[in-house]
Design an enzyme around this catalytic site. Sequence first.
Site, PDB file in Angstrom:
ATOM      1  N   CYS A  99       5.122  50.623  64.734  1.00 22.02           N
ATOM      2  CA  CYS A  99       5.517  49.137  64.300  1.00 22.02           C
ATOM      3  C   CYS A  99       5.179  48.353  65.380  1.00 22.02           C
ATOM      4  O   CYS A  99       4.511  47.339  64.914  1.00 22.02           O
ATOM      5  CB  CYS A  99       6.984  49.346  64.020  1.00 22.02           C
ATOM      6  SG  CYS A  99       7.369  50.769  63.220  1.00 22.02           S
ATOM      7  N   LYS A 155       9.000  40.130  58.655  1.00 24.72           N
ATOM      8  CA  LYS A 155       9.274  41.612  59.056  1.00 24.72           C
ATOM      9  C   LYS A 155       7.916  41.568  60.295  1.00 24.72           C
ATOM     10  O   LYS A 155       8.272  41.976  61.548  1.00 24.72           O
ATOM     11  CB  LYS A 155       8.433  42.617  58.077  1.00 24.72           C
ATOM     12  CG  LYS A 155       7.938  43.776  58.775  1.00 24.72           C
ATOM     13  CD  LYS A 155       9.266  44.653  59.256  1.00 24.72           C
ATOM     14  CE  LYS A 155       8.628  45.840  60.153  1.00 24.72           C
ATOM     15  NZ  LYS A 155       9.315  46.898  59.896  1.00 24.72           N
TER      16      LYS A 155
END
Length: 414
Positions: free
Chosen positions: A265, A211
């Site tokens: 993010c 990720k």
Amino acid sequence: MGINTVAVIGLGYIGLPTAAILASKDVTVVGVDVNLSTVEAINRGDVPFVEPDLAMYVAGAVQQGTLRATATPEPADAFIVAVPTPFRGDHEPDLSYVESAAKTLAPQLRGGELLILESTSPPGATRKMAEWVLEARPDLSLDGADGHPQIHVAHCPERVLPGRVMIELVTNDRIVGGLTPEAAQMAKDLYAIFCQGEILLTDAVTAEMAKLVENSFRDVNIAFANEISLIADRVGVDVWELIRLANHHPRVNVLQPGPGVGGHCIAVDPWFLVDAAPEQARLIRTAREVNDSKPRWVVDKAVAAVEGIEAPTIAALGLTFKADIDDLRESPARRIVAELADRLPRAQVLAVDPHVQQLPAELARRENVDLGDLDQALGADVVMVLVDHSDFRTALTEDATGRISVIDTRGVLA
Ligand code: SAJ
């Protein structure tokens, strides 16, 4: 053990869509959140933030009786932890919300449950979460040793794009990393209830890293585009034409420059890799620095553009972190407006955003910042295009902008 009930801890941008989609598949879902107004909104069938189609899923599931929200956790067959993982101090990961989720869910466990960490996490966070649970519940174990009932712990990072969450939850491939192969398999079975993409199994640390690598990859590529925009400006060529031409090469795909990188993010996750290996993560750190320095560059451009005007009006088109959403988290546009208002106390900064009805607190508190509309903006001395909302694309024709000075950070006029 079959999974009939799922508790989702943290009903934010990821937790709530995940809870709603599971509930739409007839799983009994209990959403847990410390924010009482979120809990009340969901129990009324409302959503606390805008995301296409989410309201429909939540209202449907609440009405059907498969989704309800509460402030205090209850027993469930599986727990999905989707709480924020911000950074603190000098960009060190802050796992305090994960720790508190682990401690809140621990008393509910009976043995045999699946615990999934979905929050974007630094390497080792999933194991850490398991340790926090086991500290609170020494009667449980990860391997069933000495007859202690087992819990199964996995990491399954979300990868959905804000604005397309309800689609990408179903269509994206997913990575599932277990602390044990059994935990990974159990998590795969759970996600297979709604995910039509491939579900790929690995260990927890590799899943955590995957990720971070994905978002760092994007950050580095955006930094490249942003750096090219600075060089093009210096050399005096149109960066949008330059990138369009370069991208005709079959193996080149330069992304789009902008006013900086926002959202919770891409502007955050690369720091977790830098923190994990500071000596090695040189390119990733520099990319963060390049992207973080872009708002200042835009401010400098605007200051130069109004030089000589006694009390200029400057319009800022867009406040959100990207186009066609209402999310203001880490938005570079907010930073630009605030810095510009401080740099030019005699200027009036007019912020225009079709998705924002109220100025964020730090802007509302500045006397020379106001919320305005597009017509007013087109009368300003300088217009900065900070977000490429569709409304702006249609309104900003050559005609409308021909008379004024435009700083187009998004290539809307290109
Ligand atoms: N941006 C540019 N130029 C570009 C693309 C983006 O300046 O060419 C800017 C955007 O304006 C925005 C920021 O970058 O300010 C981030 O936007 P984004 O659309 O690239 O990504 P996010 O933050 O909305 O979602 C990302 C996605 N990650 C990747 O594409 C690798 C999403 O799939 C993740 O699930 C999400 O982060 C997350 O939650 O981690």
